[in-house]
Design a protein around this motif. Structure first.
Motif, PDB file in Angstrom:
ATOM      1  N   ARG A   1      -4.134  -5.318   1.383  1.00 31.81           N
ATOM      2  CA  ARG A   1      -2.711  -5.562   1.121  1.00 31.81           C
ATOM      3  C   ARG A   1      -2.174  -6.604   2.085  1.00 31.81           C
ATOM      4  O   ARG A   1      -1.426  -6.306   3.006  1.00 31.81           O
TER       5      ARG A   1
ATOM      6  N   ASP B   1       3.585   3.022  -3.641  1.00 27.14           N
ATOM      7  CA  ASP B   1       2.474   2.727  -2.731  1.00 27.14           C
ATOM      8  C   ASP B   1       2.019   3.951  -1.935  1.00 27.14           C
ATOM      9  O   ASP B   1       1.101   3.842  -1.125  1.00 27.14           O
TER      10      ASP B   1
ATOM     11  N   LEU C   1       7.099   2.614   3.100  1.00 26.80           N
ATOM     12  CA  LEU C   1       6.409   2.269   1.854  1.00 26.80           C
ATOM     13  C   LEU C   1       7.155   2.844   0.644  1.00 26.80           C
ATOM     14  O   LEU C   1       7.587   4.001   0.665  1.00 26.80           O
TER      15      LEU C   1
END
Length: 539
Positions: free
Chosen positions: A423, A324, A320
């Protein structure tokens, strides 16, 4: 690399176990000055116990799990896709080799583990202690094979040469020496069947030579399989030799370093820092197989316990971007390690589980892979594969019944897709379509994928070995990372190795620069994270 200036005497040897091996201020101990005339077997045993723990990157006492975190938690555990990073400032999950971390991992080994291992091996050789020396040789092979599987060429045969420059060995020469060292150790162990050494201090087998023989042969089998794709004839010869001499076949003989209040398992502390959670790949495989190990390997999500999420167990994507990495939110919504590895305040053990080195489950999966090649492994690939699953399921931390084991072995379940409601851009398809039930009519490659996927599950949480096997076999099929910050290793590739560490360019420059020019590296891309190691030769 510095030259030792003080003779290693009784007081230093006595401090090996109770103290910290930073007492070995100089790394390159001369082999001709390590003997202490009045060192008794009790103190030598303490040194051996210290060597065992430090070989696992454990640090006795209150020094903490820093070496383990730098060496395994921040690299192999992430690259094996057991876990994914959730800490904002941790970049290794995006294929960044943070220099300070890898430098610390290298120093932890060469300043703490290697000097004690070297001391015990040389002292026992010089003082006619053959059984103790055999134990030390096996431990040395175990410790150094993990190092070379990170970097490729490393300092090995010349450690302790008394010089200010210490050359590196190629991985090929190191591995071939491993087999010679195991030959020497096994010869002694077989000649001393039923005897003991380091009786009060051996933290793995309580000094039992018969058990160390099983361990040595099982380690030989692991290393033999490692070289299967680069030197198949050598791999077969060494694997069959291991089976002939006898390997681990029951969980009672698993090799593991005991933990105590003075030497807690590093995860006991690290899990409390909240820097990683279960990976998406783990979720895909464990949930798809409806695997009973899920609730043992991982904890329910905090959000599920609080009643704000339907996800009882959830994995997070690897790689990530920093934007994030909302650590608090990610940690609440995704699964931590299982309670077995948590500290006592979170329901875990007083000092964590034993620190496993090699298990019966792994040995059966190694044998299953060898059987696929037509080697004499004492059974068929199918039977050995299923036995590996049984050994993993019936370890004390799982405790599955025979009926549960047979039910699992027969399942046609396959890995599951991974979805993220908030997401959807993180959503992933199923990682593979292979079932648990052995594909008797399947291709050799499909059967290998089954064996290694189950081996990956059984190795948990030994990310060091799991990352190595992922590189060697390409299984289980990893998910692409969300992002990579490394131009040499794109997000859909696996990190191949760690590059040489910065400290070596300050203290051992001529040697490390010579290592950069070894054909083992130059013919494969040089000193880069994308360069495959010598044994990483699968077509």
């Amino acid at each position: 690399m510095k030259l030792i200036k003080n003779i290693l005497g009784f007081s230093l040897a006595a401090g090996l176990f109770f103290g910290c091996t930073e007492n070995f201020e100089e790394l390159n101990t001369r082999p001709d000055v390590i003997l202490a005339d009045n060192l008794d077997l009790g103190l030598l045993g303490q040194a051996f116990a210290n060597a065992q723990w430090r070989a696992m990157y454990g640090v006795p006492g209150t020094a903490g799990p820093g070496g383990f975190q730098l060496a395994q938690s921040l690299f192999a555990d992430i690259y094996s896709q057991y876990f994914a990073n959730t800490a904002t400032n941790f970049d290794s999950d995006r294929h960044t080799q943070v220099g300070g971390w890898s430098n610390g991992a290298w120093n932890s080994f060469y300043q703490q583990a290697a000097p004690v291992i070297n001391f015990v091996e040389r002292f026992t050789a010089a003082n006619n202690l053959p059984l103790e020396n055999a134990f030390a040789k096996v431990l040395k092979v175990y410790a150094y094979h993990r190092m070379t599987d990170y970097y490729g060429p490393i300092i090995y045969s010349n450690f302790g040469n008394g010089e200010t420059s210490v050359p590196y060995d190629t991985q090929e020469s190191i591995y071939k020496n491993f087999f010679q060292e195991l030959d020497a150790a096994v010869t002694v162990l077989k000649a001393n069947a039923g005897r003991t050494a380091f009786l009060a201090h051996d933290q793995v087998y309580g000094g039992n030579a018969n058990d160390w023989l099983l361990y040595a042969n099982s380690l030989r089998l692991r290393l033999a399989m490692r070289v299967k794709y680069v030197e198949p004839a050598l791999a077969r010869a060494e694997a069959e030799k291991a089976i002939t001499d006898g390997v681990i076949t029951t969980n009672e003989k698993n090799a593991a370093v005991m933990t105590t209040t003075n030497s807690r398992h590093p995860y006991w502390t690290i899990t409390n820092w909240g820097e990683y959670r279960m990976s998406a790949l783990m979720e895909s495989v464990l949930k798809g197989y409806n695997d009973p190990r899920l609730g043992v390997y991982f904890s329910r999500t905090d959000d599920f316990v609080a009643g704000t999420s339907p996800n009882e167990y959830k994995g997070v994507r690897n790689g990530l971007p920093r934007a994030d990495l909302d650590q608090g939110a990610l940690n609440r919504a995704h699964s931590d390690m299982g309670v077995r590895w948590l500290n006592a305040g979170r329901g875990g053990l007083a000092f964590g589980p034993p620190f496993r080195m090699i298990s019966a489950a792994e040995v059966f999966f190694l044998r299953a892979e060898g059987a696929l090649e037509g080697w004499n492994m004492g059974g068929t690939a199918k039977d050995l594969y299923e036995k590996g699953i049984e050994m993993s399921m019936t370890e004390s931390r799982i405790g599955a019944t025979p009926a549960q084991v047979q039910d699992y072995i027969a399942r046609t379940n396959t890995p599951a897709p991974v979805t993220y409601t908030a997401r959807p851009d993180w959503n992933l398809p199923a990682s593979s379509d292979i079932p648990v039930a052995f594909l008797t009519a399947g291709t050799k490659e499909r059967q290998l994928e089954q064996i290694i996927t189950q081996k990956w599950l059984a190795l948990y949480p030994d990310g060091w070995e799991a990352w190595t096997e992922l590189r060697r076999t390409k299984y289980p099929k990893p998910y692409p990372r969300v992002a990579s910050d490394n131009v040499d290793v794109p997000r859909d590739r696996v990190m191949s190795r760690l590059i040489f560490v910065e400290g070596e360019y300050n203290n051992n420059r001529a040697a490390v620069e010579a290592a950069e020019q070894l054909p083992e590296l130059t013919t494969r891309g040089g000193n880069r994270n994308s360069t495959k190691l010598w044994w990483d030769a699968k077509p």
